[in-house]
Design a protein around this motif. Sequence first.
Motif, mmCIF file in Angstrom:
data_model
loop_
_atom_site.group_PDB
_atom_site.id
_atom_site.type_symbol
_atom_site.label_atom_id
_atom_site.label_comp_id
_atom_site.label_asym_id
_atom_site.label_seq_id
_atom_site.Cartn_x
_atom_site.Cartn_y
_atom_site.Cartn_z
ATOM 1 N N SER A 177 0.817 -1.220 0.000
ATOM 2 C CA SER A 177 0.000 0.000 0.000
ATOM 3 C C SER A 177 0.850 1.269 0.000
ATOM 4 O O SER A 177 0.463 2.272 -0.585
ATOM 5 C CB SER A 177 -0.961 0.007 1.193
ATOM 6 O OG SER A 177 -0.232 -0.016 2.399
ATOM 7 N N SER A 178 2.001 1.248 0.658
ATOM 8 C CA SER A 178 2.859 2.443 0.703
ATOM 9 C C SER A 178 4.110 2.298 -0.157
ATOM 10 O O SER A 178 4.882 3.243 -0.278
ATOM 11 C CB SER A 178 3.272 2.739 2.145
ATOM 12 O OG SER A 178 4.110 1.703 2.621
ATOM 13 N N TRP A 184 5.103 -4.131 10.859
ATOM 14 C CA TRP A 184 4.079 -4.841 10.096
ATOM 15 C C TRP A 184 3.045 -5.455 11.039
ATOM 16 O O TRP A 184 1.837 -5.330 10.808
ATOM 17 C CB TRP A 184 4.766 -5.911 9.240
ATOM 18 C CG TRP A 184 3.878 -6.829 8.465
ATOM 19 C CD1 TRP A 184 3.056 -6.502 7.425
ATOM 20 C CD2 TRP A 184 3.743 -8.240 8.651
ATOM 21 N NE1 TRP A 184 2.423 -7.628 6.951
ATOM 22 C CE2 TRP A 184 2.832 -8.709 7.681
ATOM 23 C CE3 TRP A 184 4.322 -9.160 9.520
ATOM 24 C CZ2 TRP A 184 2.481 -10.048 7.578
ATOM 25 C CZ3 TRP A 184 3.974 -10.491 9.414
ATOM 26 C CH2 TRP A 184 3.057 -10.926 8.458
ATOM 27 N N ARG A 185 3.530 -6.087 12.096
ATOM 28 C CA ARG A 185 2.615 -6.697 13.070
ATOM 29 C C ARG A 185 1.769 -5.631 13.767
ATOM 30 O O ARG A 185 0.576 -5.832 13.978
ATOM 31 C CB ARG A 185 3.413 -7.499 14.098
ATOM 32 C CG ARG A 185 3.961 -8.785 13.535
ATOM 33 C CD ARG A 185 4.867 -9.492 14.498
ATOM 34 N NE ARG A 185 5.196 -10.830 14.002
ATOM 35 C CZ ARG A 185 6.304 -11.466 14.287
ATOM 36 N NH1 ARG A 185 7.216 -10.918 15.088
ATOM 37 N NH2 ARG A 185 6.521 -12.674 13.797
ATOM 38 N N ARG A 186 2.408 -4.521 14.115
ATOM 39 C CA ARG A 186 1.724 -3.452 14.847
ATOM 40 C C ARG A 186 0.681 -2.743 13.980
ATOM 41 O O ARG A 186 -0.428 -2.475 14.426
ATOM 42 C CB ARG A 186 2.777 -2.460 15.350
ATOM 43 C CG ARG A 186 2.270 -1.358 16.235
ATOM 44 C CD ARG A 186 3.387 -0.456 16.768
ATOM 45 N NE ARG A 186 4.154 0.189 15.712
ATOM 46 C CZ ARG A 186 5.425 -0.095 15.402
ATOM 47 N NH1 ARG A 186 6.093 -1.007 16.071
ATOM 48 N NH2 ARG A 186 6.042 0.535 14.418
#
Length: 176
Positions: A152-153, A162-164
């Motif tokens: 997406s970015s 990524w997990r957060r």
Amino acid sequence: MTTVVALGLAAYFAASPSAESQVTVQVPAASSASASKAASAAKTAPAAAPHRPADIKDPLPPGEPKAVRNKEQGAAALMALPELQAWSSLIEKNSGGKAHGGLLEYDPMPRKLNGKSYWQFSYVENSAESALRWESFLVSSNDDEILVEDASSDEVISLARWRREKHPAKRTAVDN
């Protein structure tokens, strides 16, 4: 025979110049008034370190860190992530065993990033009809780092970020 060898070694060492005679002591130029003091100081000064031979060179600065894991070990580390294990179980369950989760290497050449090499894998839902990408990862060959390519970015993020931010443990489908 032993006596002959011992005599030969003794003669060799007696004829070779001593280490003290190979050391050159350089005294800075002094004015004529203190020349005699400099000369006497040179006689009592401790021997300087021997000159370093020109063929000995300092080591080159370190380049890329040494690889600590190969591609197969990197893939195994990636598949050991709890998120990917959960996704694999979910895919098997939802498809009745007709689809499986797995890794697809999307570029065989390691990607260089911040002076390190990374293996490039995508986690895919693999069925007889197609392979659908869920996520793309970079797995370091130099240490235990795993990065995620955020589609997406269009940036590379840490596994912790990524997990957060993406909550992969809650993911249940390709487009989540």
